[in-house]
Write a protein that holds these residues in place. Sequence first.
Motif, mmCIF file in Angstrom:
data_model
loop_
_atom_site.group_PDB
_atom_site.id
_atom_site.type_symbol
_atom_site.label_atom_id
_atom_site.label_comp_id
_atom_site.label_asym_id
_atom_site.label_seq_id
_atom_site.Cartn_x
_atom_site.Cartn_y
_atom_site.Cartn_z
ATOM 1 N N THR A 331 -11.198 47.053 29.406
ATOM 2 C CA THR A 331 -11.010 45.409 28.894
ATOM 3 C C THR A 331 -9.673 45.119 28.667
ATOM 4 O O THR A 331 -9.440 44.051 28.714
ATOM 5 C CB THR A 331 -11.797 45.293 27.693
ATOM 6 O OG1 THR A 331 -11.190 46.213 26.467
ATOM 7 C CG2 THR A 331 -13.423 45.616 27.581
ATOM 8 N N LYS A 332 -8.705 45.926 28.541
ATOM 9 C CA LYS A 332 -7.458 45.690 28.326
ATOM 10 C C LYS A 332 -6.592 45.825 29.443
ATOM 11 O O LYS A 332 -5.201 45.521 29.291
ATOM 12 C CB LYS A 332 -6.927 46.338 26.941
ATOM 13 C CG LYS A 332 -7.667 46.253 25.823
ATOM 14 C CD LYS A 332 -7.972 44.797 25.438
ATOM 15 C CE LYS A 332 -8.747 44.685 24.088
ATOM 16 N NZ LYS A 332 -9.003 43.265 23.888
ATOM 17 N N ASN A 334 -5.161 45.635 33.278
ATOM 18 C CA ASN A 334 -5.352 44.944 34.475
ATOM 19 C C ASN A 334 -4.924 45.664 35.822
ATOM 20 O O ASN A 334 -5.382 44.907 36.851
ATOM 21 C CB ASN A 334 -4.316 43.623 34.418
ATOM 22 C CG ASN A 334 -4.671 42.628 33.315
ATOM 23 O OD1 ASN A 334 -5.996 42.637 32.875
ATOM 24 N ND2 ASN A 334 -3.794 41.920 32.368
ATOM 25 N N HIS A 335 -4.434 46.669 35.933
ATOM 26 C CA HIS A 335 -3.913 47.135 37.061
ATOM 27 C C HIS A 335 -4.453 48.682 36.769
ATOM 28 O O HIS A 335 -4.323 49.492 35.844
ATOM 29 C CB HIS A 335 -2.344 47.175 37.030
ATOM 30 C CG HIS A 335 -1.753 45.780 37.145
ATOM 31 N ND1 HIS A 335 -2.005 45.029 38.119
ATOM 32 C CD2 HIS A 335 -1.136 45.215 36.086
ATOM 33 C CE1 HIS A 335 -1.210 44.009 38.056
ATOM 34 N NE2 HIS A 335 -0.863 43.938 36.787
ATOM 35 N N TYR A 339 -4.834 52.327 34.006
ATOM 36 C CA TYR A 339 -6.260 52.984 33.677
ATOM 37 C C TYR A 339 -6.205 54.035 33.029
ATOM 38 O O TYR A 339 -6.520 54.535 31.906
ATOM 39 C CB TYR A 339 -7.315 52.636 34.626
ATOM 40 C CG TYR A 339 -8.508 52.897 34.306
ATOM 41 C CD1 TYR A 339 -9.438 51.621 33.650
ATOM 42 C CD2 TYR A 339 -9.227 54.071 34.256
ATOM 43 C CE1 TYR A 339 -10.695 52.083 33.396
ATOM 44 C CE2 TYR A 339 -10.558 54.290 33.624
ATOM 45 C CZ TYR A 339 -11.303 53.260 33.242
ATOM 46 O OH TYR A 339 -12.415 53.442 32.873
#
Length: 419
Positions: A331-332, A334-335, A339
Motif C-alpha cells: 500500500t505504501k 510505488n516502485h 517492495y
Amino acid sequence: MIYHLVRPIARYILRYYFRNIDITGLENIPKNAAVILAANHPTAFIEPCIMACFQPRTLWFLARGNLFKNAAATALLNAVNILPIYRRQDGDYEKLKDNFNTFAECYRALSKQRAIMILSEGRTIHEKALRRIRKGTARIALGALDQDSTLREVYIVPIGCNYTAAHRVRSQVMVRCGEPIPASKFMDEYRRSEGTAIKNLTEHLRARLSSLVVQFPEHDRAGIGESRLELDRVRNNIRNLYGITHNGQQLDRELAIAANTPAEAPELTRYFNRLQHNDLGPSASSGGADTAGTMNGPKKQGPTWLRAAFGVLLQLPHLPLWFIGEYIADTKVNHVEFYSPVRFAALAIGTLVLVPLGLIFLSWPLKIWLLLALFSVNWSIRQWETLGRLRQSRRWLRLADEERGWLNEKAENLQNQPE
C-alpha cells in the motif's frame, strides 16, 4: 550504539529472508585502512544491510537526502551511521550545498581509517545491468587524500551484488568483493586536474565492477538470458543451498552465461513459454532436480502436509510481522525496487520492537511459543517450500502424457547443451 543493536536483528532476518547468501572476496577488504566499499545498486538498501551484517568492519553509509525528512528521521538515520547525499531533485541549491558537510564527514571518517559504503550507481532499477557510475565515490576518495596529508591510502573495493530475483522472498544473493583500487595512484593526476582524475578513477571503478555484476546485453529483450540462468540453476540444484556460504561457483557460471547470451534461442523460448502456459517452473520437468515422481506417493504427501501445517502453527506469533510487512509494501510503495527492502525493514523493526514487548507482557506459555517461532522460522519456511514443490509435482503429473513427454525431452536436450 543503535547500529550495533540493529545489526544482529538484521543478520537474523537476512538468514531466513533469503534462502542463500553467497559472499566471496571478503579477504579483499583491508582490515585496518581507510576503505570505500563501492557497490552496484539493484535494491533500495538490501546491499548495505548484507555488507554490514556479514563482514566484520563497522560501516558508514551514504543515502538519498530526501530520506532525511525531519529531525526524528535524521536522528534515526544518523544513529545507524547513515549520512545524506542530496541530488538536484531533492531540493534547491541550498540542499546541494549540504553535500559539502557530508563530504567533510566522509573525509574525517576515512582519516580515522574507517570504512564507508557507497552505492555508486546512485539510482535503483531492477535489471541485470550496470548503469553509469556517479562521480561521488572517486570525489570522496581523492578528496580525503587531498585534505589529510597524513592519510597514505584510501582503498576502493568494488562490490558486485547479484540476485536471482531481487523482489522475491527466499531468492538467492551472490556478492563478490573485487580487488581493492588504491586511490593514491590517481593523486598526481588529481593535483594537475581534479575533474580528469575523478573521471578516470570513476571509469576504472566501472570497469572493475563490470566483471562482478551479472549483466545481459542490450539485445536481450525476450528474456533469453534469464531463462538460461534459470535452467542452469535447475541443473546445479541451487535450491539446496541454504544459509551463508562462500563458494562463488554459481556466480561464476551466471557471469559467464550472461556474457554469452545469444540474440535468439527459439527452442529455449518455446520451452519456457510452454512451462508458463502450464503454470510450471523449470524444475518441474524430469530434467530438473525436483523431479515430479519423487514426492507423489501418499506416504510422502502426508508427512509433507503435516510438517507444513506444524510450521504454520509454530509461526503464528511471527506471522503478524509478515502481514504488516506485506501490507506496508503493497500500500505504501510505488516502485518495485522498494517492495522487498520495505518488507524487510518492516520485519526488522517489528522484530526489534514487538518481540521484546511480547517477552515482557505475554504469559509464560505464549513467551515460549514466541521464542519457538523465532528459532524455527527457517525450518518452517523450508516445510512450506517443500509443500510448494509437491504441488508443482502434482500439477506436472496432471499434464497430458504427450505434453509431459515433450517438456521432458526439451529439458534434457537443453540441459545437455554446452554453455
